[in-house]
Motif scaffolding. Sequence first.
Motif, PDB file in Angstrom:
ATOM      1  N   ILE A   1      -4.960  -8.208  13.454  1.00 10.94           N
ATOM      2  CA  ILE A   1      -4.025  -7.081  13.579  1.00 10.94           C
ATOM      3  C   ILE A   1      -4.079  -6.630  15.033  1.00 10.94           C
TER       4      ILE A   1
ATOM      5  N   ILE B   1      -6.253  -6.766   1.948  1.00  9.77           N
ATOM      6  CA  ILE B   1      -6.086  -6.898   3.403  1.00  9.77           C
ATOM      7  C   ILE B   1      -6.684  -5.726   4.177  1.00  9.77           C
TER       8      ILE B   1
ATOM      9  N   GLY C   1       5.208  -4.895   5.294  1.00 14.72           N
ATOM     10  CA  GLY C   1       5.322  -3.725   4.419  1.00 14.72           C
ATOM     11  C   GLY C   1       6.601  -2.957   4.655  1.00 14.72           C
ATOM     12  N   THR C   2       6.657  -2.237   5.784  1.00 17.08           N
ATOM     13  CA  THR C   2       7.756  -1.318   6.076  1.00 17.08           C
ATOM     14  C   THR C   2       9.139  -1.964   5.952  1.00 17.08           C
TER      15      THR C   2
ATOM     16  N   ASN D   1      -4.427  -2.450   0.457  1.00 20.45           N
ATOM     17  CA  ASN D   1      -5.491  -2.024   1.376  1.00 20.45           C
ATOM     18  C   ASN D   1      -6.570  -1.162   0.749  1.00 20.45           C
TER      19      ASN D   1
ATOM     20  N   LYS E   1       0.841  -1.207   0.000  1.00 21.41           N
ATOM     21  CA  LYS E   1       0.000   0.000   0.000  1.00 21.41           C
ATOM     22  C   LYS E   1       0.877   1.258   0.000  1.00 21.41           C
TER      23      LYS E   1
ATOM     24  N   ARG F   1       2.452 -10.616   7.024  1.00 19.97           N
ATOM     25  CA  ARG F   1       2.157  -9.498   6.113  1.00 19.97           C
ATOM     26  C   ARG F   1       3.139  -8.371   6.421  1.00 19.97           C
TER      27      ARG F   1
ATOM     28  N   ARG G   1       6.228   4.270   5.168  1.00 20.11           N
ATOM     29  CA  ARG G   1       5.234   4.863   4.277  1.00 20.11           C
ATOM     30  C   ARG G   1       5.071   6.347   4.557  1.00 20.11           C
TER      31      ARG G   1
ATOM     32  N   MET H   1       3.568  -8.679  11.406  1.00 19.33           N
ATOM     33  CA  MET H   1       3.936  -7.618  10.480  1.00 19.33           C
ATOM     34  C   MET H   1       5.416  -7.287  10.706  1.00 19.33           C
ATOM     35  N   SER H   2       5.875  -6.134  10.192  1.00 20.00           N
ATOM     36  CA  SER H   2       7.314  -5.831  10.265  1.00 20.00           C
ATOM     37  C   SER H   2       7.875  -5.926  11.684  1.00 20.00           C
TER      38      SER H   2
END
Length: 231
Positions: free
Chosen positions: A163, A79, A220-221, A57, A36, A218, A227, A202-203
């Motif tokens: 989450i 997600i 991302g960062t 997202n 995202k 999942r 972000r 997550m991260s």
Amino acid sequence: MTSIAANLQAVRERIVAACLAARRPTDSVSLLAVSKTWPASALREAAAAGQGAFGENYVQEALEKIGTLADLALEWHFIGPLQSNKTRAVAENFSWVHSVDRLKLAERLSAQRPPNLPPLNVCLQVNVSGEASKSGCGPLEAAALAAAIERLPGLRLRGLMAIPEPTEDTALQRRRFASLRETLATVSAHTGRWLDTLSMGMSDDLEAAIMEGATLVRVGTAIFGKRDYTI
Ligand SMILES: *Cc1c(COP(=O)(O)O)cnc(C)c1O
């Protein structure tokens, strides 16, 4: 090596180390790259470094990237929070949805899944932190909801997603993830079929999630960087 390729490599190494620490097979956790806010070019870099599954997202943003990257064989996972009026685009363009938390959404996704595509893989999102503001069904509702989703022909129920609230307290992280694992056992017993997916981690907390049985993290960062929501 680009920084995305190097970051991906580092995340894969974290996953392997966590699997070894948990005495789990190193191929028992799959990596979803959460992209995202990142442009298609960043996803293309990750794909060139071997990443095949991407999590998005926001429906409109995702549709643009799916179009731009149609030359690659990527697997798309939705997600984010899903509104009823956006279910058709998701049913038509994604392979997975992790954020189903009510029957109405599931019914729409099933009805709108094109018959020429395999059933849409879904995870039920469960609120394991008990905060009123977070989406997800309550742990006690999950079994009944899962049984209803099992009967929808356009969907294939795969497991649960959560989450938890962000915290640096690793013991608390593990309690939240353990609670999702226990809910999966209850739901599986209720549906009479072993559900194979625990989408958690997550991260910042993937190690704790893997210790408690995550099968999909999942991230991302740690792959794409921090972000920027101001642009
Ligand atoms: C953004 C997001 C992630 C990734 O979080 P990071 O901390 O950047 O790894 C994972 N899951 C969901 C549902 C998200 O919205």
